[in-house]
Design a protein around this motif. Structure first.
Motif, PDB file in Angstrom:
ATOM      1  N   GLU A 227       0.831  -1.204   0.000  1.00  0.00           N
ATOM      2  CA  GLU A 227       0.000   0.000   0.000  1.00  0.00           C
ATOM      3  C   GLU A 227       0.866   1.254   0.000  1.00  0.00           C
ATOM      4  O   GLU A 227       0.580   2.210  -0.730  1.00  0.00           O
ATOM      5  N   ILE A 228       1.906   1.246   0.817  1.00  0.00           N
ATOM      6  CA  ILE A 228       2.806   2.398   0.878  1.00  0.00           C
ATOM      7  C   ILE A 228       3.501   2.585  -0.460  1.00  0.00           C
ATOM      8  O   ILE A 228       3.594   3.698  -0.982  1.00  0.00           O
ATOM      9  N   ARG A 229       3.976   1.498  -1.037  1.00  0.00           N
ATOM     10  CA  ARG A 229       4.671   1.560  -2.326  1.00  0.00           C
ATOM     11  C   ARG A 229       3.769   2.167  -3.415  1.00  0.00           C
ATOM     12  O   ARG A 229       4.178   3.036  -4.173  1.00  0.00           O
ATOM     13  N   GLU A 230       2.516   1.710  -3.464  1.00  0.00           N
ATOM     14  CA  GLU A 230       1.588   2.219  -4.480  1.00  0.00           C
ATOM     15  C   GLU A 230       1.293   3.706  -4.271  1.00  0.00           C
ATOM     16  O   GLU A 230       1.264   4.483  -5.220  1.00  0.00           O
ATOM     17  N   ARG A 231       1.080   4.105  -3.018  1.00  0.00           N
ATOM     18  CA  ARG A 231       0.790   5.517  -2.746  1.00  0.00           C
ATOM     19  C   ARG A 231       2.012   6.380  -3.037  1.00  0.00           C
ATOM     20  O   ARG A 231       1.902   7.455  -3.614  1.00  0.00           O
ATOM     21  N   ALA A 232       3.197   5.896  -2.658  1.00  0.00           N
ATOM     22  CA  ALA A 232       4.426   6.647  -2.924  1.00  0.00           C
ATOM     23  C   ALA A 232       4.612   6.839  -4.427  1.00  0.00           C
ATOM     24  O   ALA A 232       5.008   7.913  -4.873  1.00  0.00           O
ATOM     25  N   HIS A 233       4.297   5.813  -5.197  1.00  0.00           N
ATOM     26  CA  HIS A 233       4.432   5.915  -6.651  1.00  0.00           C
ATOM     27  C   HIS A 233       3.471   6.967  -7.208  1.00  0.00           C
ATOM     28  O   HIS A 233       3.840   7.768  -8.070  1.00  0.00           O
ATOM     29  N   GLN A 234       2.241   6.977  -6.702  1.00  0.00           N
ATOM     30  CA  GLN A 234       1.266   7.989  -7.133  1.00  0.00           C
ATOM     31  C   GLN A 234       1.762   9.392  -6.815  1.00  0.00           C
ATOM     32  O   GLN A 234       1.677  10.298  -7.656  1.00  0.00           O
TER      33      GLN A 234
END
Length: 53
Positions: free
Chosen positions: A8-15
């Motif tokens: 979840e953190i990885r996906e949000r950081a990418h966004q």
């Protein structure tokens, strides 16, 4: 309240990184911002009820 998962953190950081124009060398900054957003998001979710805590 469960902590946000690494995925979840990885996906949000990418966004966040994409919205910022994909700057290089600021991975930690986006990771920490994403982690903080996800933690705060859960606390402020108006759909939370006692059975979801």
């Amino acid at each position: 309240m469960p902590e946000p998962s690494e995925q979840e953190i990885r996906e949000r950081a990418h966004q966040l990184w994409e919205r910022a124009g994909k700057p290089e060398g600021r991975e930690d900054e986006f990771w920490h911002a994403a982690e903080q957003e996800l933690r705060n998001e859960d606390r402020s979710n108006p759909l939370r009820t006692p059975d979801t805590l």
